[in-house]
Design a protein around this motif. Sequence first.
Motif, PDB file in Angstrom:
ATOM      1  N   THR A  96      77.265  56.232  13.729  1.00  0.00           N
ATOM      2  CA  THR A  96      78.656  56.606  13.974  1.00  0.00           C
ATOM      3  C   THR A  96      79.532  55.361  13.978  1.00  0.00           C
ATOM      4  O   THR A  96      79.057  54.248  14.178  1.00  0.00           O
ATOM      5  N   MET A  97      80.827  55.577  13.776  1.00  0.00           N
ATOM      6  CA  MET A  97      81.760  54.455  13.640  1.00  0.00           C
ATOM      7  C   MET A  97      83.117  54.839  14.202  1.00  0.00           C
ATOM      8  O   MET A  97      83.404  56.021  14.441  1.00  0.00           O
ATOM      9  N   LEU A  98      83.957  53.830  14.422  1.00  0.00           N
ATOM     10  CA  LEU A  98      85.346  54.085  14.782  1.00  0.00           C
ATOM     11  C   LEU A  98      86.089  54.535  13.530  1.00  0.00           C
ATOM     12  O   LEU A  98      85.896  53.987  12.450  1.00  0.00           O
ATOM     13  N   THR A  99      86.950  55.498  13.684  1.00  0.00           N
ATOM     14  CA  THR A  99      87.611  56.112  12.533  1.00  0.00           C
ATOM     15  C   THR A  99      88.526  55.142  11.791  1.00  0.00           C
ATOM     16  O   THR A  99      89.189  54.299  12.403  1.00  0.00           O
ATOM     17  N   VAL A 100      88.553  55.267  10.469  1.00  0.00           N
ATOM     18  CA  VAL A 100      89.524  54.544   9.657  1.00  0.00           C
ATOM     19  C   VAL A 100      90.698  55.443   9.300  1.00  0.00           C
ATOM     20  O   VAL A 100      91.729  54.986   8.802  1.00  0.00           O
ATOM     21  N   SER A 101      90.543  56.747   9.551  1.00  0.00           N
ATOM     22  CA  SER A 101      91.600  57.701   9.242  1.00  0.00           C
ATOM     23  C   SER A 101      91.226  59.064   9.815  1.00  0.00           C
ATOM     24  O   SER A 101      90.049  59.426   9.859  1.00  0.00           O
ATOM     25  N   GLY A 102      92.243  59.815  10.226  1.00  0.00           N
ATOM     26  CA  GLY A 102      92.015  61.183  10.693  1.00  0.00           C
ATOM     27  C   GLY A 102      92.256  62.199   9.606  1.00  0.00           C
ATOM     28  O   GLY A 102      92.285  63.411   9.875  1.00  0.00           O
ATOM     29  N   GLN A 103      92.403  61.752   8.363  1.00  0.00           N
ATOM     30  CA  GLN A 103      92.818  62.641   7.288  1.00  0.00           C
ATOM     31  C   GLN A 103      91.851  63.796   7.024  1.00  0.00           C
ATOM     32  O   GLN A 103      92.270  64.948   6.898  1.00  0.00           O
ATOM     33  N   LEU A 104      90.567  63.496   6.921  1.00  0.00           N
ATOM     34  CA  LEU A 104      89.621  64.549   6.563  1.00  0.00           C
ATOM     35  C   LEU A 104      89.618  65.655   7.602  1.00  0.00           C
ATOM     36  O   LEU A 104      89.548  66.848   7.268  1.00  0.00           O
ATOM     37  N   GLN A 105      89.684  65.284   8.875  1.00  0.00           N
ATOM     38  CA  GLN A 105      89.747  66.289   9.927  1.00  0.00           C
ATOM     39  C   GLN A 105      91.087  67.036   9.897  1.00  0.00           C
ATOM     40  O   GLN A 105      91.156  68.233  10.182  1.00  0.00           O
ATOM     41  N   ALA A 106      92.160  66.312   9.540  1.00  0.00           N
ATOM     42  CA  ALA A 106      93.470  66.959   9.414  1.00  0.00           C
ATOM     43  C   ALA A 106      93.447  67.999   8.298  1.00  0.00           C
ATOM     44  O   ALA A 106      94.094  69.050   8.400  1.00  0.00           O
ATOM     45  N   GLU A 107      92.692  67.741   7.229  1.00  0.00           N
ATOM     46  CA  GLU A 107      92.564  68.737   6.160  1.00  0.00           C
ATOM     47  C   GLU A 107      91.919  70.023   6.677  1.00  0.00           C
ATOM     48  O   GLU A 107      92.306  71.120   6.290  1.00  0.00           O
ATOM     49  N   CYS A 108      90.933  69.867   7.552  1.00  0.00           N
ATOM     50  CA  CYS A 108      90.317  71.049   8.167  1.00  0.00           C
ATOM     51  C   CYS A 108      91.362  71.885   8.905  1.00  0.00           C
ATOM     52  O   CYS A 108      91.433  73.106   8.750  1.00  0.00           O
ATOM     53  N   MET A 109      92.165  71.211   9.703  1.00  0.00           N
ATOM     54  CA  MET A 109      93.137  71.917  10.531  1.00  0.00           C
ATOM     55  C   MET A 109      94.267  72.500   9.693  1.00  0.00           C
ATOM     56  O   MET A 109      94.775  73.591   9.985  1.00  0.00           O
ATOM     57  N   ALA A 110      94.670  71.794   8.633  1.00  0.00           N
ATOM     58  CA  ALA A 110      95.714  72.327   7.756  1.00  0.00           C
ATOM     59  C   ALA A 110      95.228  73.574   7.025  1.00  0.00           C
ATOM     60  O   ALA A 110      96.027  74.454   6.672  1.00  0.00           O
ATOM     61  N   SER A 111      93.907  73.660   6.813  1.00  0.00           N
ATOM     62  CA  SER A 111      93.334  74.837   6.163  1.00  0.00           C
ATOM     63  C   SER A 111      93.402  76.069   7.054  1.00  0.00           C
ATOM     64  O   SER A 111      93.077  77.178   6.607  1.00  0.00           O
ATOM     65  N   ALA A 112      93.801  75.866   8.294  1.00  0.00           N
ATOM     66  CA  ALA A 112      93.936  76.988   9.224  1.00  0.00           C
ATOM     67  C   ALA A 112      95.360  77.145   9.750  1.00  0.00           C
ATOM     68  O   ALA A 112      95.821  78.256   9.998  1.00  0.00           O
ATOM     69  N   LEU A 113      96.074  76.005   9.928  1.00  0.00           N
ATOM     70  CA  LEU A 113      97.392  76.018  10.572  1.00  0.00           C
ATOM     71  C   LEU A 113      98.539  75.691   9.616  1.00  0.00           C
ATOM     72  O   LEU A 113      99.693  75.645  10.038  1.00  0.00           O
TER      73      LEU A 113
END
Length: 463
Positions: free
Chosen positions: A203-220
């Motif tokens: 595991t690592m410290l994030t370089v971006s929240g984009q991929l997770q944001a794509e998950c949420m945009a696919s719902a919201l």
Amino acid sequence: MGKIFVAKLYKNKKNYENKHLTVCGWIKFLRNSKKIGFISLDDGTYIKPLQVIFLNSLKNFQDISNLNIGSAVCVYGKFILTPNAKQPFEIKAEKINIIGKTPSDYILQKKKHSMEFLRTIIHLRPRTFTFAAINRIRSRAAFALQKFLQDNDFFYIHSPIITTNDCEGAGETFTVTTMNLSNPPKTNTGIIDYEKDFFLKHTMLTVSGQLQAECMASALSRVYTFGPTFRAENSNTQRHAAEFWMLEPEIAFSDLSDTINISSSLIKSAIDYVLKTSISDFEFLSETYDKNLINKLENTVKNEFEIISYTEAVNILIKSKVKFEYEIKWGNDLQTEHERYLTEKIFKKPIFVVDYPKNIKAFYMRENKDNKTVAATDMLFPGIGEILGGSQREERLDVLKDRMQKFKLKEEKYQWYLDLRRYGTMKHSGFGLGFERFIMYLTSMTNIRDVLPFPRTVKNADF
């Protein structure tokens, strides 16, 4: 009347005329004679201090007179307007409580300190007028950006700080582990066995929240994440930090043009808001550092941003005949010197560069019909260079899988990301705004270390 902040006195001074009130803060300057003394009191809420007058009728007059710069006091007294004096008002003290004394060797005396010196005392530099102004602007800018997004139907989501995915594929990440680093467990082949680690995987410290944001945009539909991101990039430039903040909106049912329109409106709205709410801070920074600052920001709000293709940008740079440090040719990424030349010498305003070569951009960006470029954009600002990067995301499952193979990404690690294309895929786009670079532009600071309250850079992680 209860405790009042100095900023409220400057904004609504007539409301407090001849009233008794309490103000608490730190002494910026003190001078006195046998009968009377004057204190410049700063509580951090406004760029200008409050003048306090105290007379020898106070029981602790001598103790107050002996206070050093930086001492904390609470003043109770009558608020008096002084329109014919240098300062617009003052408080005639009837009581001054000494809260915390400062010794005579207090390092922030009333004189100009260099930025280099102030970086050695980052725990004290917010007490200076410059860094108090920067941090007030930073606070209001963070609010302004989120206000625009909230007003335009974006939901604020929280992406993880600890992740297993390097969004950019750069490999410049900070590992998170609880293993004994002096003797980590290893596999039979001699590599570190992350199955023995806390999360049972690397595991690592994030370089971006984009991929997770794509998950949420696919719902919201419309979301954004705003938080710290981390890059283990061994860079000592004035524009890079190991820990910095990113604002990352993600928009379902949208393309690259939507990202360009929303991001430019976002930037203009935020600048306009911060200008209106922090004008005194901007006036101070303009007088002290950049006389063109306010005019620059006002023009940014008023003018349209230019849009050019990467290919056009390369041709302009080649035709300029300028000897750049980094070679200009199609297929090479634009460097800061190229970006600044385009914004400062050619267009003299912010620009969007679109349609970059696919080989220099991330795997998730949508391939254009020419099979050579991707639907990506960078927003470039004068004096800064790249401030924002965005793209239309690749929504086609087969194309995305092919891109991942070319980037040598393990498909099994991204099954959840591929599921977004398997189940209800749609065109979508988004962007990431480097918050500190935005603050650099707002304040005309030239070093990212001066817009971060506690900068984390190569060989530097104090506090």
